[in-house]
Design a protein around this motif. Sequence first.
Motif, short mmCIF file in Angstrom:
data_model
loop_
_atom_site.label_atom_id
_atom_site.label_comp_id
_atom_site.label_asym_id
_atom_site.label_seq_id
_atom_site.Cartn_x
_atom_site.Cartn_y
_atom_site.Cartn_z
N ASP A 3 0.77 -1.21 -0.14
CA ASP A 3 -0.27 -0.08 0.07
C ASP A 3 0.90 0.93 -0.02
OD1 ASP A 3 -2.30 1.28 0.15
OD2 ASP A 3 -2.36 1.41 2.29
N ASN A 4 0.25 2.36 0.06
CA ASN A 4 0.93 3.60 0.01
C ASN A 4 1.51 4.07 1.11
OD1 ASN A 4 -0.07 3.43 -2.41
ND2 ASN A 4 -1.61 5.08 -2.11
N LEU A 5 2.93 4.47 1.23
CA LEU A 5 3.25 5.69 2.19
C LEU A 5 3.05 6.90 1.87
CD1 LEU A 5 7.17 4.48 2.68
CD2 LEU A 5 5.37 4.05 4.19
N SER A 6 2.75 7.72 3.20
CA SER A 6 2.13 8.75 3.12
C SER A 6 3.02 9.74 2.17
CB SER A 6 1.81 9.74 4.44
OG SER A 6 1.72 10.86 4.20
N ARG A 7 2.65 10.48 1.08
CA ARG A 7 3.13 11.59 0.26
C ARG A 7 3.60 12.69 1.13
NH1 ARG A 7 0.71 11.55 -6.03
NH2 ARG A 7 0.48 9.53 -6.11
N ARG A 8 3.02 12.90 2.48
CA ARG A 8 3.61 14.13 2.99
C ARG A 8 4.81 13.55 3.80
NH1 ARG A 8 -1.59 14.57 6.74
NH2 ARG A 8 -1.94 12.36 6.26
N GLY A 9 5.48 12.53 3.61
CA GLY A 9 6.70 12.21 3.99
C GLY A 9 6.51 10.92 4.69
N PHE A 10 7.83 10.20 5.04
CA PHE A 10 7.83 9.05 5.63
C PHE A 10 7.34 9.19 6.97
CE2 PHE A 10 9.40 4.92 6.73
CZ PHE A 10 10.21 5.12 7.98
N LEU A 11 7.60 10.07 7.66
CA LEU A 11 7.10 10.01 8.99
C LEU A 11 5.72 10.89 9.05
CD1 LEU A 11 10.26 10.07 11.13
CD2 LEU A 11 8.84 8.11 10.69
N GLY A 12 5.16 11.28 8.14
CA GLY A 12 3.97 12.01 8.09
C GLY A 12 2.96 11.39 8.63
N LYS A 83 -0.25 3.08 9.53
CA LYS A 83 -0.29 3.09 11.00
C LYS A 83 1.02 2.94 11.47
CE LYS A 83 -2.29 2.03 14.94
NZ LYS A 83 -3.26 3.11 15.54
N LEU A 84 2.03 2.10 10.83
CA LEU A 84 3.27 2.18 11.44
C LEU A 84 3.87 3.44 11.57
CD1 LEU A 84 5.50 -0.11 12.54
CD2 LEU A 84 6.12 -0.05 10.01
N PHE A 88 5.49 5.55 14.66
CA PHE A 88 7.11 6.13 14.63
C PHE A 88 6.95 7.62 14.82
CE2 PHE A 88 8.57 2.27 12.13
CZ PHE A 88 9.86 1.89 12.92
N ALA A 89 6.19 8.27 14.24
CA ALA A 89 6.23 9.73 14.44
C ALA A 89 5.58 9.97 15.80
CB ALA A 89 4.95 10.39 13.53
N GLY A 90 5.02 9.29 16.61
CA GLY A 90 4.61 9.50 18.00
C GLY A 90 5.70 8.92 18.92
N GLY A 91 6.48 8.32 18.44
CA GLY A 91 7.64 7.68 19.46
C GLY A 91 7.06 6.40 20.04
N ASN A 92 6.34 5.79 19.61
CA ASN A 92 5.73 4.68 20.06
C ASN A 92 5.40 3.44 18.99
OD1 ASN A 92 4.64 3.08 22.30
ND2 ASN A 92 2.81 3.54 21.60
N GLY A 111 17.02 6.25 9.95
CA GLY A 111 17.55 6.22 11.26
C GLY A 111 16.81 5.65 12.36
N VAL A 112 15.69 5.07 11.82
CA VAL A 112 14.51 4.58 12.73
C VAL A 112 14.54 3.11 13.13
CG1 VAL A 112 13.01 6.52 12.23
CG2 VAL A 112 12.75 4.14 10.85
N LEU A 113 15.65 2.24 12.51
CA LEU A 113 16.00 0.98 12.93
C LEU A 113 17.15 0.64 13.45
CD1 LEU A 113 14.82 -0.48 9.21
CD2 LEU A 113 13.25 -0.08 11.04
#
Length: 436
Positions: A3-12, A83-84, A88-92, A111-113
């Motif tokens: 499915d799509n990652l947000s076009r607003r950015g990877f952590l959007g 959802k993932l 990540f954006a919420g630090g949880n 740098g999130v892995l």
Amino acid sequence: MPDNLSRRGFLGLAAGGVAATALTGCGFAPPSSSSSSNNSLTFRWWGGDARNKAYQAALQLFTKKTGISVTTQYSGYDGYFDKLNTEFAGGNPPDIFQMDTALVSTYAAKGVLTDLSAYIPGTIHLDTLYPAVRAAGTVDGKPYGVPSGSGYAPVLYDKTVLDQLKITPPSDGWTWDDFATVTAEISKALGSGKYGALDSSFDDSGALQPWLRQRGKDLYTATGEIGFGVDELAEWFTYWAGLRRSGAVTPPDLLANAGEASGTHPLIAGQIVMTTGWGLAQMQPLTQHTLDIVVVPRGKDGKTGQALSGGVLLCIPAKSRNPDGAAKLIDLFVSDADAIKDMGIQRGFPPSDKALNILMPSLNAADKRDVTYGQYVAQQVAKEGLPAAPTAPPGYQDVKTALDAAAKQIAFGKLSIADGVSQFFTTAKSALASAK
């Protein structure tokens, strides 16, 4: 299928539902908002019913052996990464999660892995996997994900229906011209509202990639650029447009349920007879019909153009609250004989001699067919001598989204082929440049 990652950015932040379950009947801890400890983990994955059941059995084994409880969160692919990314954006984020092999470089670049080097080989016995599979989760020389198996690009078909129609099933040596002929024949025999195959013009790794590799191209170059040109994509879209006009493949409105291995998938619902993107392990449990597989049509020179993958990966976020426990869970899937039996081939073909020897005696006929055919394809790939497919670069998912959008807008008649091709390259090149 991705499915799509947000076009607003990877952590959007992006909306996306996901099922969260405690599997309390299996002895797992109930869902909780409290942080994981050394005695608990949260684990997120996507998959159909068969994969979900396999994971649940293996996790019950893990809890029994380690005392670590697992809160599970699973869904279909649609919305999974939205959802993932929100987590990540919420630090949880979850403590461990299933990763699309094609996306690992995108996440690693942010740098999130967790670099798993500290756990290899002490906790995670990666050296037991086949060398060709072992590096599937490696980015810039560092292991960020552990592969679960290997895979290729098949066409899955309903043999029961073909037998009923007295149409000869496709053979391993078939071509794209043969595909057009047989799908048109099937559609004519089935009548109105049913089709020979799914329109796979949007399917990058399951259809477009082998088609490109048969022509000496690939989805990407070794330097992370688009690996094909305007002419190749125009030819690709033109081929599928011809199949739609002839009624050989589905109209675009039937693609809505093609992204999950469920009873609503057009193959299982009886709307089509062939599809790319799926294997026997995911689909055969959903139907009483006999399904079978064949390699994606070959090029005119007889080459398959296949690129063997590493199945799905398991990754640990940099902010995992129990990375040590997560590493132990990863190794369970790699090393534990009972867990290997529980998982079967739900995450790819056996990635080691150990897994192969454990699984083959206990596999049902469909799964054995899946594995042995995968071995055949691997032999074909070795004979062809094609280079391994370059790792999908950061920005891959937005490129995939661009292909999906262009293909479907062309199918719906909203864009001409020329305009669809132009839109794809503009969007895809911008996505890759912004991801660097």
